[in-house]
Design an enzyme around this catalytic site. Structure first.
Site, PDB file in Angstrom:
ATOM      1  N   ASN A  72      -5.327  -3.915  19.431  1.00 12.48           N
ATOM      2  CA  ASN A  72      -4.841  -5.107  18.752  1.00 12.48           C
ATOM      3  C   ASN A  72      -4.120  -4.732  17.482  1.00 12.48           C
ATOM      4  O   ASN A  72      -4.409  -3.709  16.860  1.00 12.48           O
ATOM      5  CB  ASN A  72      -5.988  -6.075  18.449  1.00 12.48           C
ATOM      6  CG  ASN A  72      -6.662  -5.771  17.123  1.00 12.48           C
ATOM      7  OD1 ASN A  72      -6.186  -6.175  16.053  1.00 12.48           O
ATOM      8  ND2 ASN A  72      -7.761  -5.013  17.175  1.00 12.48           N
ATOM      9  N   ILE A  74      -3.372  -7.624  15.176  1.00 14.13           N
ATOM     10  CA  ILE A  74      -3.303  -9.033  14.794  1.00 14.13           C
ATOM     11  C   ILE A  74      -2.722  -9.165  13.373  1.00 14.13           C
ATOM     12  O   ILE A  74      -1.967 -10.080  13.078  1.00 14.13           O
ATOM     13  CB  ILE A  74      -4.709  -9.691  14.864  1.00 14.13           C
ATOM     14  CG1 ILE A  74      -5.324  -9.521  16.268  1.00 14.13           C
ATOM     15  CG2 ILE A  74      -4.654 -11.165  14.462  1.00 14.13           C
ATOM     16  CD1 ILE A  74      -4.536 -10.102  17.413  1.00 14.13           C
ATOM     17  N   CYS A 133      -9.505  -2.805   8.123  1.00 15.28           N
ATOM     18  CA  CYS A 133      -8.495  -3.288   9.081  1.00 15.28           C
ATOM     19  C   CYS A 133      -7.385  -2.246   9.217  1.00 15.28           C
ATOM     20  O   CYS A 133      -6.782  -1.864   8.222  1.00 15.28           O
ATOM     21  CB  CYS A 133      -7.900  -4.621   8.640  1.00 15.28           C
ATOM     22  SG  CYS A 133      -6.563  -5.124   9.746  1.00 15.28           S
ATOM     23  N   THR A 269     -15.280  -7.148  21.465  1.00 18.55           N
ATOM     24  CA  THR A 269     -14.241  -7.329  22.492  1.00 18.55           C
ATOM     25  C   THR A 269     -14.776  -7.922  23.788  1.00 18.55           C
ATOM     26  O   THR A 269     -14.094  -8.713  24.446  1.00 18.55           O
ATOM     27  CB  THR A 269     -13.578  -5.954  22.762  1.00 18.55           C
ATOM     28  OG1 THR A 269     -13.024  -5.515  21.525  1.00 18.55           O
ATOM     29  CG2 THR A 269     -12.494  -6.031  23.814  1.00 18.55           C
TER      30      THR A 269
HETATM   31  O1  RRO Z   1      -6.563  -8.645  12.204  1.00 18.77           O
HETATM   32  C1  RRO Z   1      -6.530  -7.469  12.619  1.00 18.77           C
HETATM   33  O2  RRO Z   1      -5.468  -6.909  12.983  1.00 18.77           O
HETATM   34  C2  RRO Z   1      -7.739  -6.640  12.668  1.00 18.77           C
HETATM   35  C3  RRO Z   1      -8.693  -6.613  11.677  1.00 18.77           C
HETATM   36 BR1  RRO Z   1      -8.662  -7.765  10.196  1.00 18.77          BR
HETATM   37  C4  RRO Z   1      -9.759  -5.681  11.764  1.00 18.77           C
HETATM   38  O3  RRO Z   1     -10.648  -5.578  10.913  1.00 18.77           O
HETATM   39  N1  RRO Z   1      -9.779  -4.862  12.845  1.00 18.77           N
HETATM   40  C5  RRO Z   1      -8.850  -4.898  13.801  1.00 18.77           C
HETATM   41  O4  RRO Z   1      -8.909  -4.119  14.764  1.00 18.77           O
HETATM   42  N2  RRO Z   1      -7.830  -5.810  13.709  1.00 18.77           N
END
Ligand code: RRO
Length: 317
Positions: A72, A74, A133, A269
């Protein structure tokens, strides 16, 4: 009569009803699912990371499935702490489970500001601080991969709350136990590990990365052995509780994390694959204890018998 099993545990004097939680970012803000999910069965819900201002996150594509897992990117998309307080918290307050707010920020001042806004509200029992993150340019791993900064965030937040403070650590460092030790020394009450492992995937037809940000965070069963090893490493280094996270897909997986030294587990997940998995694991842990005459799930914590080297050696000879 069925043997009763003690399931609760406490952090900084706060009692959680059991040791199974849903991980940040995998359960929304917690409110969307209430009609179909028995939230009261969980030890607690950890919210999506909250930042001071709302964030749109990274451009798509921002998720991709990989072997036994997903990537991911995000980018910390969230509605911002003020909208959370106005629109989500009133619903979460009605839940018969513990709500842990996950906080992310790009500066120490911002971490403090978000925490202070939440401090003046009812309904949050603890904070999980995301210094890990992998998908944001500012904050994220700028903090979490720097031991001094991670300690400093913990120090500043500790001054501002008497609620349980849980620091969520990244596996993307050489010695995660140094970070765990540093936050424990600054008054953290627990650590969560692991956040996602940096990874990437490439489309060989287009020769382009499958994520818009090229790399992202790998999660799911693919990372379980890594997570277990990190929990084991940290458990040997500190005495505060550990929330074990990383690809937990069954009761047996959860037991492995407890044996490695986690006091509790977070399901992440796999919530996307099997939304009721966490509740199944709550029941599965109790059943395992009953079957093995264990009266308290806590007796599994750190109960690994690591002295297998000699017998393995013997079987080779
Ligand atoms: O939002 C993200 O992309 C994200 C966060 Br905040 C996190 O702590 N861990 C991750 O894998 N994605």
């Amino acid at each position: 009569m069925e043997q009763s099993v003690h399931t609760s545990f406490s952090i900084r004097g706060f009692e959680f009803k059991n040791r199974v939680f849903v991980a940040s970012g995998t359960f929304g803000y917690g409110d969307e699912i209430r009609e179909v999910f028995p939230v009261e069965k969980l030890g607690g819900i950890i919210t999506k990371s909250l930042s001071l201002k709302p964030r749109d996150g990274n451009p798509p594509p921002r998720t991709v499935e990989t072997a036994s897992g997903m990537l991911n990117s995000i980018g910390l998309a969230n509605i911002g702490v003020k909208a959370f307080i106005e629109t989500k918290l009133p619903v979460l307050r009605t839940f018969k489970t513990s709500i842990i707010a996950n906080i992310a920020a790009s500066s120490i001042d911002e971490y403090c500001e978000v925490l202070e806004l939440l401090e003046s509200e009812q309904g949050i029992v603890a904070y999980e601080i995301n210094v890990s993150c992998p998908n944001v340019k500012e904050g994220g791993l700028n903090f979490g991969a720097d031991c001094a900064k991670t300690a400093q965030v913990t120090h500043e937040l500790r001054k501002r709350t008497s609620k349980p403070l849980i620091i969520k650590l990244t596996p993307n460092v050489t010695h995660i136990s140094e970070f765990a030790r540093a936050v424990a020394n600054e008054g953290a009450d627990a650590v969560s590990l692991i956040n996602t492992v940096i990874g990437m995937a490439i489309d060989i037809k287009t020769r382009k990365p499958k994520l818009s940000t090229v790399t992202g965070g790998l999660s799911g069963p693919a990372i379980k052995p890594i997570a277990l090893a990190k929990v084991y490493e940290v458990a040997k280094a500190i005495s505060i509780p550990i929330f074990g996270i990383g690809g937990i897909a069954s009761t047996e997986d959860a037991i492995e994390f407890l044996l490695a030294g986690a006091s509790a587990v977070q399901i992440g997940t796999m919530n996307f694959v099997e939304p009721l998995l966490s509740v199944k694991i709550v029941e599965g842990l109790e059943q395992y204890c009953r079957q093995n005459n264990i009266d308290d799930i806590g007796k599994l914590v750190g109960a690994l018998d690591a002295n297998i080297g000699f017998s393995i050696l013997q079987s080779w000879l």
